[in-house]
Design an enzyme around this catalytic site. Structure first.
Site, PDB file in Angstrom:
ATOM      1  N   HIS A 194       0.748  -0.722   0.305  1.00 52.65           N
ATOM      2  CA  HIS A 194      -0.390  -0.325   0.128  1.00 52.65           C
ATOM      3  C   HIS A 194       0.549   1.307  -0.356  1.00 52.65           C
ATOM      4  CE1 HIS A 194      -4.291  -2.174   1.718  1.00 52.65           C
ATOM      5  NE2 HIS A 194      -3.429  -2.647   0.290  1.00 52.65           N
ATOM      6  N   HIS A 431      -1.381 -13.132  -0.833  1.00 50.72           N
ATOM      7  CA  HIS A 431      -2.666 -13.879  -0.553  1.00 50.72           C
ATOM      8  C   HIS A 431      -2.484 -15.075  -0.740  1.00 50.72           C
ATOM      9  CE1 HIS A 431      -4.563 -10.220  -4.132  1.00 50.72           C
ATOM     10  NE2 HIS A 431      -3.624  -9.455  -2.589  1.00 50.72           N
TER      11      HIS A 431
HETATM   12  C1  HEM Z   1      -6.742  -9.386   4.591  1.00 52.61           C
HETATM   13  C2  HEM Z   1      -5.449  -9.564   3.910  1.00 52.61           C
HETATM   14  C3  HEM Z   1      -5.419  -8.521   1.875  1.00 52.61           C
HETATM   15  C4  HEM Z   1      -6.437  -8.588   1.600  1.00 52.61           C
HETATM   16  C5  HEM Z   1      -7.853  -8.607   2.305  1.00 52.61           C
HETATM   17  C6  HEM Z   1      -6.288  -8.516   0.485  1.00 52.61           C
HETATM   18  C7  HEM Z   1      -7.485  -7.887  -0.598  1.00 52.61           C
HETATM   19  C8  HEM Z   1      -6.803  -7.479  -1.480  1.00 52.61           C
HETATM   20  C9  HEM Z   1      -7.298  -6.718  -3.106  1.00 52.61           C
HETATM   21  C10 HEM Z   1      -9.289  -7.387  -2.653  1.00 52.61           C
HETATM   22  C11 HEM Z   1      -7.121  -5.759  -4.162  1.00 52.61           C
HETATM   23  C12 HEM Z   1      -7.052  -5.669  -4.690  1.00 52.61           C
HETATM   24  C13 HEM Z   1      -7.710  -6.363  -6.244  1.00 52.61           C
HETATM   25  C14 HEM Z   1      -8.086  -6.167  -7.748  1.00 52.61           C
HETATM   26  O1  HEM Z   1      -8.976  -5.263  -7.884  1.00 52.61           O
HETATM   27  O2  HEM Z   1      -6.971  -6.258  -8.438  1.00 52.61           O
HETATM   28  C15 HEM Z   1      -5.561  -6.531  -3.646  1.00 52.61           C
HETATM   29  C16 HEM Z   1      -4.241  -6.110  -3.957  1.00 52.61           C
HETATM   30  C17 HEM Z   1      -3.556  -5.794  -4.063  1.00 52.61           C
HETATM   31  N1  HEM Z   1      -3.156  -6.875  -2.850  1.00 52.61           N
HETATM   32 FE1  HEM Z   1      -3.797  -7.832  -1.553  1.00 52.61          FE
HETATM   33  N2  HEM Z   1      -5.333  -7.894   0.318  1.00 52.61           N
HETATM   34  C18 HEM Z   1      -4.577  -8.803   1.366  1.00 52.61           C
HETATM   35  C19 HEM Z   1      -2.540  -8.910   1.556  1.00 52.61           C
HETATM   36  C20 HEM Z   1      -2.292  -8.727   1.150  1.00 52.61           C
HETATM   37  C21 HEM Z   1      -0.835  -9.136   0.990  1.00 52.61           C
HETATM   38  C22 HEM Z   1      -0.376  -9.454   1.904  1.00 52.61           C
HETATM   39  C23 HEM Z   1       0.441  -8.747  -0.151  1.00 52.61           C
HETATM   40  C24 HEM Z   1       0.886  -8.864  -0.347  1.00 52.61           C
HETATM   41  C25 HEM Z   1       2.204  -8.966   0.541  1.00 52.61           C
HETATM   42  C26 HEM Z   1      -0.688  -7.951  -0.813  1.00 52.61           C
HETATM   43  C27 HEM Z   1      -0.436  -6.852  -2.509  1.00 52.61           C
HETATM   44  C28 HEM Z   1      -1.399  -7.117  -3.016  1.00 52.61           C
HETATM   45  C29 HEM Z   1      -0.809  -6.131  -4.418  1.00 52.61           C
HETATM   46  C30 HEM Z   1       0.427  -5.706  -4.749  1.00 52.61           C
HETATM   47  C31 HEM Z   1      -1.976  -6.044  -5.173  1.00 52.61           C
HETATM   48  C32 HEM Z   1      -2.005  -4.688  -5.753  1.00 52.61           C
HETATM   49  C33 HEM Z   1      -2.254  -3.666  -5.713  1.00 52.61           C
HETATM   50  C34 HEM Z   1      -2.359  -2.741  -7.314  1.00 52.61           C
HETATM   51  O3  HEM Z   1      -1.778  -2.451  -8.145  1.00 52.61           O
HETATM   52  O4  HEM Z   1      -2.998  -1.924  -7.344  1.00 52.61           O
HETATM   53  N3  HEM Z   1      -2.680  -8.032  -0.291  1.00 52.61           N
HETATM   54  N4  HEM Z   1      -5.307  -6.993  -2.132  1.00 52.61           N
END
Ligand code: HEM
Length: 692
Positions: A194, A431
Site C-alpha cells: 500500500h 494473498h
Molecule cells: C487481508 C489481507 C488482504 C486482503 C483482504 C487483500 C485484498 C486485495 C484486494 C481486494 C485487492 C484489489 C484486487 C483487484 O481488484 O485487482 C488487492 C490488491 C493487491 N494486493 Fe492484496 N490483500 C491482502 C493482503 C495482501 C498482501 C499480504 C499482499 C502482499 C504481500 C498483497 C498484495 C497486493 C497487491 C500487490 C495488489 C495490487 C495493488 C495494485 O496494483 O492496485 N495483498 N488486495
C-alpha cells in the site's frame, strides 16, 4: 519519424469531441433506468460487497483525465490510420502536448534534502520518475486480445480461456499450511504494497465505475459464476477494469498501460500521503507531529477517525481510521501496523524537539519523516526481504545492506517504477500466505481471544474493544502465516467482503479469481512467457513444468487446454519454493528485481552516500542500521517480550527476548543537524493546459 503536428492535432480534437459525445450518451439517469451502468458520486452503500471492493480501488480526477487522453489517442490513431499515406509510411503516432498528460514536467530545484510528497524530483534526469499518477513499467510484452487494450479471452487453440472463478475452484482451493513467516510478516507485505502500488480504476469524475452483472460494457470484466459453485446465489463477481494510460511519458501511442495513483517509492506515502493536500490534512502542525486521537480506556495514541472510509459501521459510532492511503481501514491488522508507524513518527519528533528546541514545526516534520522512512527501508532490506526471498537472492541482486559504509550504487539510469508483472502478479504472492484466523495477545504475548478475518475486514469494532489494535498487532507476531502454494485461505477465497447483504448482486468475492481476471485486464502475458523471462525453460507440454509438483500439474492440465494458456498468477503460485525463499523461481526473480530497482534507482535510498545534501552522516546512518522491527514494536506498543525477528514466528532460532535487550537507535546524532535553506516545494499544476 512523426506525422505533421497540425494534422495530428485535428485528429485529436475530433477524437476528443467524439469521446465527449459518447460520455454524454452515458447519461446517469438513463443508465440507472436501463439497469446497465451506474454512475455514482460516491459508493454509499456500505453493505454492498461490490462497494467495499470499489472502496479499495481508486479513481481520481487526474487518473480519469489520463484514461480519457489514452482513449482519445486510440480514436485519433484510428482516424489517422484510415489515411492511406500514413498507413504506407508506417509512421509512429505521438499525442500533441495539449493531449499528453505527461508533457508538463515539474521543474525541480536542486539540491533538495527531503523527498517530495508526490514522489517527483527524485531523478535529476527525469523529474516524473516515481511520481504518483504515472504508469507502471513492463518487463514483458503485453498480451491483449486485440494487441492494444482488450483483455485476453481466447487461448492458443482459439477456444475461450477458462473462467477465473473456475480456475480458482480447481486450483486455488482452501488449505492452510503453517509457514516460516509470521502473520506480521505477511501483513507487513500488504503494508509495503500500500506504500507503492494502487492501480487506478476506470470511473466517471473521481468515482470508480460501478458495473453490474448484466452490464456488457468495455470497462467491466465481471467474473460469471460457474456451474456447481457455492456462489450459485449470485450471477457474477462484478469487477471494474483498471484505468488506461500511455506507457511512456512522451505519449507515443501503443498498447494500454495502467496507472499507479500513488508514489512508486518506498517512502511511506501511505502514512504521509502522495499529494500535498492529503499530507497537510494528516499533520498536526505542532512540533512536527502527525494528527492522532485517543480512545477511551486506552493509553497510547491512534490514527484519527474518518467518516469518508467504507467501514461497515454497525453502531454508527465506530469509525474508520485515516492515513495517507485510501485502503488503510481495509482490515484491522493493517490498521494496527499503520498505528505503530504513526506512533514512531510522533515519538521521534518529540525526541528531536528535546535535542533541538529551536527547530520549527516544519523542521521537525521533515527531519522526522526522513528518519522514519530510513528506519522503514532499513527493516525492509535488513529483515523482511531476506525472510521472503532468502539470502542467496539477496546477494545475487545486491540487496543486502552495507556495514559502516555508504552505499554508492545509485544509478540514475535505473527506472524505479513498479512493473505490471510485479504489482499485478508477483507481489500478490502475499494473498496465498494469509490465514483465516487471528489471535489477540497481551503484553507478554499470551493469547486471550480469537477472531476471523471476516470480523476485522472493514469492521472497526475490534479496534475499540477487548485490547484493541495493540492486541491485534501483538497477536500477528505469534501466528504463523500460511505457505506459498496455490491454496488460498477460505475467508479470502470464498468470503471476501461478505457482509450478509444478501440482496446485493455480488454477495462476496474470491480474491484468487480477481487476481486472474486482473492479470488479463492488465494484458499480462501467460505463465510460459514469465518462465522464459526469468530463465526457466519454455514448457512445450504440461509435463515440462518440472518446477510444479506433479499433482498440481495434473490439475492445471484439467483446467487449461494448452500449456500456453496458463495465467501467470496461477502458474507461478504452483511452483515449489526455491531453497531459502518463500516463493517459487518466477516470483522470487520478479520480486528481487523490483526491490533492486527501488534501491539502485532511488536517490533518497537511506544508505545512498553519493549526494552530500541528501545523505545522512555516517554516524547517523549507522544508528539507523541498528534498528529492527522488534525494537520499533517495543517502542510503540505495550510489550515486555518479543522474538528477535518480528517477521518470523518465535522458535529456537528466533527466540523471544526482553524488549530491554534490543538495541536502540541513538538520536543524539541529530543534535544540531544542519537544516536546509527552505526550498519552495513544487506545486503540481501540470494539468493547467489540458484538453477539457
Ligand atoms: C487481508 C489481507 C488482504 C486482503 C483482504 C487483500 C485484498 C486485495 C484486494 C481486494 C485487492 C484489489 C484486487 C483487484 O481488484 O485487482 C488487492 C490488491 C493487491 N494486493 Fe492484496 N490483500 C491482502 C493482503 C495482501 C498482501 C499480504 C499482499 C502482499 C504481500 C498483497 C498484495 C497486493 C497487491 C500487490 C495488489 C495490487 C495493488 C495494485 O496494483 O492496485 N495483498 N488486495
Amino acid at each position: 519519424q512523426y506525422v505533421p503536428d497540425s494534422y495530428i492535432e485535428d485528429a485529436f480534437h475530433q477524437a476528443a469531441q467524439d469521446l465527449e459525445a459518447e460520455y454524454k450518451l452515458l447519461d446517469y439517469d438513463d443508465l440507472i433506468n436501463k439497469g446497465s451502468l451506474a454512475r455514482k458520486k460516491r459508493q454509499t452503500d456500505k453493505k454492498d460487497p461490490s462497494s467495499l471492493h470499489a472502496s479499495v480501488l481508486k479513481t481520481t480526477a487526474e487518473s480519469q483525465k489520463i484514461h480519457d487522453s489514452f482513449k482519445i489517442a486510440l480514436k485519433a490513431s484510428q482516424k489517422l490510420k484510415n489515411n492511406v499515406t500514413l498507413k504506407q509510411t508506417g509512421i509512429k503516432l505521438r499525442a500533441p502536448p495539449k493531449f499528453c498528460p505527461f508533457a508538463f514536467e515539474p521543474s525541480c530545484t536542486e539540491p533538495v534534502k527531503y523527498r517530495q510528497i508526490d514522489g517527483s524530483c527524485n531523478n535529476p534526469g527525469n523529474s516524473l520518475l516515481g511520481k504518483a499518477s504515472t504508469p507502471f513499467k513492463r518487463l514483458l510484452r503485453t498480451a491483449y486480445e486485440d494487441r492494444i487494450q482488450e483483455p485476453r479471452r481466447t487461448g492458443e487453440n482459439g477456444q475461450l480461456l477458462p473462467n477465473p472463478r473456475e480456475i480458482a475452484l480447481r486450483i486455488h482451493d482452501p488449505m492452510d499450511t503453517p509457514a516460516r513467516i509470521s502473520h506480521y510478516g505477511v501483513i507487513f507485505g500488504q503494508f509495503i504494497d500500500h506504500d507503492f502500488a494502487l492501480s487506478a480504476a476506470t470511473g466517471f469524475g473521481s468515482s470508480p465505475l460501478k458495473c453490474t452483472c448484466l452490464t456488457d460494457n468495455e470497462d467491466c470484466i465481471n467474473i460469471p459464476t460457474p456451474d456447481m459453485d457455492m456462489f450459485n446465489d449470485q450471477l457474477c463477481q462484478v469487477l471494474t477494469r483498471s484505468a488506461a494510460s500511455f506507457d511512456k511519458f512522451d505519449c507515443s501511442v501503443g498498447a494500454r498501460e495502467q496507472l499507479n495513483t500513488i508514489t512508486h517509492w518506498l517512502d511511506l506515502s501511505h502514512q504521509y500521503g502522495s499529494d500535498q493536500t492529503t499530507a497537510n490534512k494528516l499533520r498536526s502542525f505542532i512540533d512536527g507531529k502527525l494528527r492522532t486521537m485517543n480512545i477511551n480506556g486506552m493509553e497510547r495514541e491512534f490514527m484519527p477517525n474518518t467518516k469518508t472510509g467504507t467501514c461497515v459501521d454497525e453502531t454508527n459510532e465506530e469509525l474508520c481510521f485515516e492515513a495517507g492511503d485510501t485502503r488503510t481501514s481495509q482490515n484491522l491488522m493493517l490498521v494496527s501496523i499503520h498505528t505503530v508507524w504513526v506512533r514512531e513518527h510522533n515519538r521521534i519528533a518529540s525526541a528531536l524537539k528535546r535535542l533541538n528546541p529551536q527547530w520549527t514545526d516544519e523542521d521537525l516534520y521533515q527531519e522526522t519523516r526522513r528518519i522514519v522512512i530510513a528506519e522503514y527501508q532499513n527493516v525492509i532490506y535488513k529483515e523482511w526481504l531476506p525472510v521472503v526471498i532468502g539470502e542467496d537472492l539477496m546477494r545475487a541482486f545486491g540487496l543486502n545492506i552495507m556495514h559502516k559504509r555508504y552505499f554508492m550504487g545509485y544509478d540514475q539510469d535505473v527506472n524505479p517504477h513498479l512493473s505490471a508483472e510485479f504489482s499485478t502478479a508477483a507481489f500478490r504472492f502475499g494473498h496465498t500466505l494469509l490465514r483465516s484466523t487471528l489471535t489477540k495477545t497481551d503484553s507478554e504475548l499470551r493469547p486471550f481471544s480469537n477472531l476471523t478475518l471476516g470480523n476485522i475486514m472493514l469492521r472497526p469494532t475490534e479496534a475499540y474493544n477487548n485490547g484493541g489494535l495493540d492486541s491485534i498487532c501483538r497477536g500477528l507476531l505469534i501466528d504463523p502465516g500460511t505457505s506459498f502454494d496455490t491454496h488460498f485461505t477460505d475467508e479470502i477465497q470464498n468470503h471476501l467482503f461478505e457482509t450478509g447483504a444478501f440482496d446485493a448482486q455480488t454477495k462476496r468475492f474470491s480474491l484468487s479469481s480477481i487476481n486472474i481476471a486482473r492479470g488479463r485486464d492488465h494484458g499480462l502475458p501467460p505463465y510460459n512467457d514469465f518462465r522464459k523471462f526469468v530463465g526457466l525453460k519454455e514448457a512445450k507440454t504440461f509435463d515440462d513444468l518440472i518446477e510444479i509438483p506433479p499433482n498440481v500439474r495434473e490439475r492445471l492440465k484439467e483446467v487449461y487446454r494448452s500449456v500456453n494458456d496458463i495465467d501467470a498468477f496461477t502458474g507461478a503460485t504452483s511452483e515449489i519454493p526455491l531453497p531459502g525463499s518463500l516463493l517459487g523461481p518466477t516470483f522470487s526473480d520478479i520480486v528481487a528485481r523490483q526491490f533492486r530497482d527501488l534501491k539502485f534507482g532511488d536517490r533518497y535510498y537511506y544508505e545512498n552516500g553519493n549526494n552530500e545534501t541528501i545523505r545522512f552522516t555516517l554516524k547517523q546512518l549507522n544508528q539507523i542500521r541498528r534498528g529492527t522491527m522488534s525494537r520499533i514494536m517495543c517502542d510503540n506498543l505495550d510489550l515486555k517480550f518479543i522474538q528477535r525477528n518480528a517477521f518470523e514466528p518465535p522458535s529456537n532460532e528466533n527466540p523471544i527476548v526482553s524488549c530491554a535487550s534490543l538495541k536502540k537507535v541513538n538520536l543524539k546524532r541529530w543534535r544540531g543537524e544542519p537544516l536546509p535553506v527552505r526550498e519552495t516545494f513544487f506545486s503540481n499544476n501540470f494539468n493547467n493546459n489540458f484538453f477539457f
